[in-house]
Design a protein around this motif. Sequence first.
Motif, PDB file in Angstrom:
ATOM      1  N   ILE A   1       2.059   3.294  -2.268  1.00  0.00           N
ATOM      2  CA  ILE A   1       2.877   3.305  -3.289  1.00  0.00           C
ATOM      3  C   ILE A   1       3.435   4.639  -3.514  1.00  0.00           C
ATOM      4  CG2 ILE A   1       1.953   5.054  -5.560  1.00  0.00           C
ATOM      5  CD1 ILE A   1      -1.356   4.292  -4.539  1.00  0.00           C
TER       6      ILE A   1
ATOM      7  N   SER B   1       5.329   6.048  -6.224  1.00  0.00           N
ATOM      8  CA  SER B   1       5.182   6.785  -7.667  1.00  0.00           C
ATOM      9  C   SER B   1       4.744   8.338  -7.223  1.00  0.00           C
ATOM     10  CB  SER B   1       4.867   5.871  -8.769  1.00  0.00           C
ATOM     11  OG  SER B   1       3.527   5.320  -8.732  1.00  0.00           O
TER      12      SER B   1
ATOM     13  N   THR C   1       1.492  10.573  -7.201  1.00  0.00           N
ATOM     14  CA  THR C   1       0.429  10.423  -7.460  1.00  0.00           C
ATOM     15  C   THR C   1       0.228  11.743  -7.478  1.00  0.00           C
ATOM     16  OG1 THR C   1       0.344  10.541  -5.100  1.00  0.00           O
ATOM     17  CG2 THR C   1       0.542   8.345  -5.745  1.00  0.00           C
TER      18      THR C   1
ATOM     19  N   GLU D   1      -2.184   7.844 -10.142  1.00  0.00           N
ATOM     20  CA  GLU D   1      -0.423   6.736 -10.257  1.00  0.00           C
ATOM     21  C   GLU D   1       0.294   7.794 -11.370  1.00  0.00           C
ATOM     22  OE1 GLU D   1       1.155   3.079  -8.615  1.00  0.00           O
ATOM     23  OE2 GLU D   1      -0.713   2.499  -8.408  1.00  0.00           O
TER      24      GLU D   1
END
Length: 109
Positions: A53, A55, A57, A104
Amino acid sequence: MSSLFDGMAGMLGDVFGDRVDLEPSSGPATFVQGIFRREPIEVDGDDGAPVLILSPTLQVTRDQTVRLERGCEVLPSVAPGERFRVVNGQPTRSPASDAFVIYELELVE
């Protein structure tokens, strides 16, 4: 049945987390104790394979997820003046009753 890991996410959230103010699309503003991260993290995908991931969080325990919904605005205390929006949420694969849910986020400009 109790799991060996019950209580661990809550303890980690208390130790490493910070106050995160929430402004839901409906209802009053509130806050949660969560772990905000800007750097990429790796999580298990639905098939168990690792997923990266990229982005920002926010990790919170399952019992705090009722306050978070898609579109909710997040104001982490560790990022003063910045505002993020919840894009997606997914539970971790932990069987613990207080396991983390990872959200996210996207920066609101």
